[in-house]
Design a protein around this motif. Structure first.
Motif, PDB file in Angstrom:
ATOM      1  N   ALA A 288       5.715 -56.070   5.347  1.00 26.89           N
ATOM      2  CA  ALA A 288       4.266 -55.913   5.429  1.00 26.89           C
ATOM      3  C   ALA A 288       3.615 -57.290   5.452  1.00 26.89           C
ATOM      4  O   ALA A 288       4.032 -58.198   4.718  1.00 26.89           O
ATOM      5  CB  ALA A 288       3.758 -55.110   4.238  1.00 26.89           C
TER       6      ALA A 288
ATOM      7  N   THR B 170       6.851 -49.171  17.351  1.00 27.61           N
ATOM      8  CA  THR B 170       6.480 -49.605  16.010  1.00 27.61           C
ATOM      9  C   THR B 170       5.096 -49.130  15.577  1.00 27.61           C
ATOM     10  O   THR B 170       4.913 -48.671  14.443  1.00 27.61           O
ATOM     11  CB  THR B 170       6.608 -51.139  15.863  1.00 27.61           C
ATOM     12  OG1 THR B 170       6.378 -51.498  14.526  1.00 27.61           O
ATOM     13  CG2 THR B 170       5.669 -51.895  16.796  1.00 27.61           C
TER      14      THR B 170
ATOM     15  N   THR C  12       4.242 -46.331  12.679  1.00 34.24           N
ATOM     16  CA  THR C  12       3.330 -46.658  11.580  1.00 34.24           C
ATOM     17  C   THR C  12       2.267 -45.582  11.425  1.00 34.24           C
ATOM     18  O   THR C  12       1.974 -45.123  10.309  1.00 34.24           O
ATOM     19  CB  THR C  12       2.665 -48.027  11.831  1.00 34.24           C
ATOM     20  OG1 THR C  12       3.674 -49.036  11.885  1.00 34.24           O
ATOM     21  CG2 THR C  12       1.671 -48.364  10.742  1.00 34.24           C
TER      22      THR C  12
ATOM     23  N   ARG D 183       7.004 -57.450  14.475  1.00 36.43           N
ATOM     24  CA  ARG D 183       6.133 -56.914  13.427  1.00 36.43           C
ATOM     25  C   ARG D 183       5.175 -57.968  12.885  1.00 36.43           C
ATOM     26  O   ARG D 183       4.197 -57.613  12.205  1.00 36.43           O
ATOM     27  CB  ARG D 183       6.976 -56.372  12.268  1.00 36.43           C
ATOM     28  CG  ARG D 183       7.586 -55.008  12.519  1.00 36.43           C
ATOM     29  CD  ARG D 183       8.384 -54.568  11.313  1.00 36.43           C
ATOM     30  NE  ARG D 183       8.919 -53.236  11.475  1.00 36.43           N
ATOM     31  CZ  ARG D 183       8.297 -52.121  11.117  1.00 36.43           C
ATOM     32  NH1 ARG D 183       7.101 -52.203  10.567  1.00 36.43           N
ATOM     33  NH2 ARG D 183       8.854 -50.946  11.297  1.00 36.43           N
ATOM     34  N   GLU D 184       5.456 -59.235  13.133  1.00 41.10           N
ATOM     35  CA  GLU D 184       4.544 -60.281  12.684  1.00 41.10           C
ATOM     36  C   GLU D 184       3.157 -60.108  13.310  1.00 41.10           C
ATOM     37  O   GLU D 184       2.155 -60.519  12.735  1.00 41.10           O
ATOM     38  CB  GLU D 184       5.092 -61.672  13.043  1.00 41.10           C
ATOM     39  CG  GLU D 184       6.414 -62.002  12.385  1.00 41.10           C
ATOM     40  CD  GLU D 184       7.591 -61.303  13.048  1.00 41.10           C
ATOM     41  OE1 GLU D 184       8.584 -61.048  12.349  1.00 41.10           O
ATOM     42  OE2 GLU D 184       7.510 -61.001  14.264  1.00 41.10           O
TER      43      GLU D 184
ATOM     44  N   HIS E  24       1.739 -54.824  13.419  1.00 35.44           N
ATOM     45  CA  HIS E  24       2.019 -54.218  12.127  1.00 35.44           C
ATOM     46  C   HIS E  24       0.891 -53.260  11.746  1.00 35.44           C
ATOM     47  O   HIS E  24      -0.056 -53.042  12.525  1.00 35.44           O
ATOM     48  CB  HIS E  24       2.191 -55.310  11.064  1.00 35.44           C
ATOM     49  CG  HIS E  24       1.086 -56.332  11.055  1.00 35.44           C
ATOM     50  ND1 HIS E  24      -0.226 -56.044  10.721  1.00 35.44           N
ATOM     51  CD2 HIS E  24       1.105 -57.650  11.365  1.00 35.44           C
ATOM     52  CE1 HIS E  24      -0.961 -57.126  10.808  1.00 35.44           C
ATOM     53  NE2 HIS E  24      -0.182 -58.121  11.213  1.00 35.44           N
TER      54      HIS E  24
END
Length: 396
Positions: free
Chosen positions: A54, A194, A198, A246-247, A250
């Motif tokens: 996260a 991704t 989420t 994911r950086e 997210h």
């Protein structure tokens, strides 16, 4: 040589292990698929991993050490299973990508990368030598460190008619293209699953980790305002080579987009919009390449709503799966790392400089010896020019 390739992608949901028989002869590398096993991360480990990933997560070095060890042990258990079930205990090598936890990209350059999953646990459990840490050498040579599968894609697609594109839709979507009359190119197009995953986790209170068969997206409709906000992300307009993860893509990225679009939170309409976002950003990346076919692999190939949106967005460009060409779509990246591990053991480069941006070809990875004294094969004299997929089989 029998090689087990191991991979856990940006979705952080499972460890895939694919076994292959690899033989190099007269400039051709022949890959015979022996099958794949896949094991989900234990729930506690996945929760710890997702918390660490996260963007606002505060992670201690102690937690990094725990993750490196626990992921290494999970990979080791999966490698033992793959060796027993797919190779009848006769594997020669394990090639482990590990789990990416950070890809340090700034201003169009990648400065570093970190994959966890200590390979010593794999070597100890299997007794086999292990090649790991594939990405850093390409980055040290000025490359993006990704998509490393581009070399395998180039060997595999070379000689196909027209202008083929290999597309993998995992947590992040990436492609490798052979445009006519131009150098090959490879890059991450943006989010694959991704952001969808989420939204689904939040929408279902964690009951589901992904949109099974695209059912939630099928129940919703695209929110055009949200789509416009999402498409305004500058990454999509950067020139290749480029990579992401994911950086950037997210939960905070999604929450900011929802707020900008005036939406309170995830819904079926949001999942439908994110599904179209993946398809549209892929198609916008493909169209300038003059592609005549797109060969799809990865977890996204199991989502019929996503594949339908892809077909619509690609228009006249044919969409097929890698299964049709003999390479199992769900295991393609694991097989690719089996090939990269094989090349490393042969002393051959595993990167494609035109695709990653590296200053030249490099032998990738680090090698952890197995239970017995390490005996490297003689260095290969020539690099393979083509990859041929032989009919699948099983080890005796």
């Amino acid at each position: 040589m029998r090689v087990i390739g191991m991979m856990s992608g940006t979705s952080c949901d499972a460890i895939d292990a694919a076994a292959a028989e690899l033989v190099a002869e007269d400039g051709v590398l022949r890959l015979t698929p022996l099958g794949m096993v896949s094991r989900p991360y234990p729930p506690g480990l996945q929760d710890l991993l997702l918390r660490a990933l996260a963007p606002d997560g505060a992670v201690t070095m102690g937690e990094v050490c725990r993750l490196d060890t626990l992921i290494g042990r999970a990979f080791a258990e999966t490698a033992v299973l793959a060796d027993r079930e797919l190779c009848a205990g006769t594997a020669d090598l394990v090639a482990s990508h590990g789990q990416t936890v950070h890809h340090w990209a700034e201003d169009g350059r990648v400065h570093g990368t970190l994959q966890l999953g200590q390979p010593a646990w794999i070597a100890e459990a299997t007794g086999r030598p292990v090649v790991a840490d594939f990405r850093p050498r390409d980055i040290a040579a000025g490359g993006q460190g990704a998509p490393l599968v581009s070399l395998v894609d180039l060997l595999w697609l070379r000689g196909r008619p027209g202008a083929p594109v290999a597309l993998n839709v995992g947590g992040i979507a990436n492609l490798t293209a052979l445009p006519p009359g131009a150098p090959p190119v490879a890059f991450d197009t943006g989010p694959g699953n991704t952001l969808i995953d989420t939204a689904v986790r939040e929408l279902t209170g964690g009951r589901l980790g992904h949109d099974v068969d695209g059912r939630i997206a099928a129940a919703g409709e695209c929110d055009e305002r949200l789509l416009d906000v999402l498409l305004a992300e500058p990454y999509y307009r950067l020139p290749p080579p480029k990579t992401t993860g994911r950086e950037l893509f997210h939960g905070g990225h999604l929450r900011a987009a929802l707020a900008a679009a005036g939406l309170p939170g995830p819904s079926p309409d949001v999942v439908a919009t994110l599904t179209l976002l993946t398809a549209r950003t892929v198609a916008r990346a493909v169209h300038p390449l003059g592609a005549t076919e797109v060969i799809l692999s990865g977890g996204g190939s199991r989502n019929p709503v996503l594949t339908d949106r892809l077909r619509r967005e690609l228009g006249a460009t044919a969409l097929r799966t890698s299964d049709e060409l003999g390479l199992p779509a769900q295991a393609k990246e694991a097989y690719a790392f089996a090939v990269l591990g094989f090349l490393t053991l042969q002393g051959l480069p595993g990167n494609a400089p035109p695709c990653t941006g590296a200053s030249g070809p490099r032998v990738l990875g680090s090698l952890t010896p197995g239970r017995h004294p390490l005996r490297l094969p003689p260095a290969a004299r020539t690099e393979p020019r083509a990859l041929v997929i032989a009919p699948g089989g099983r080890a005796p």
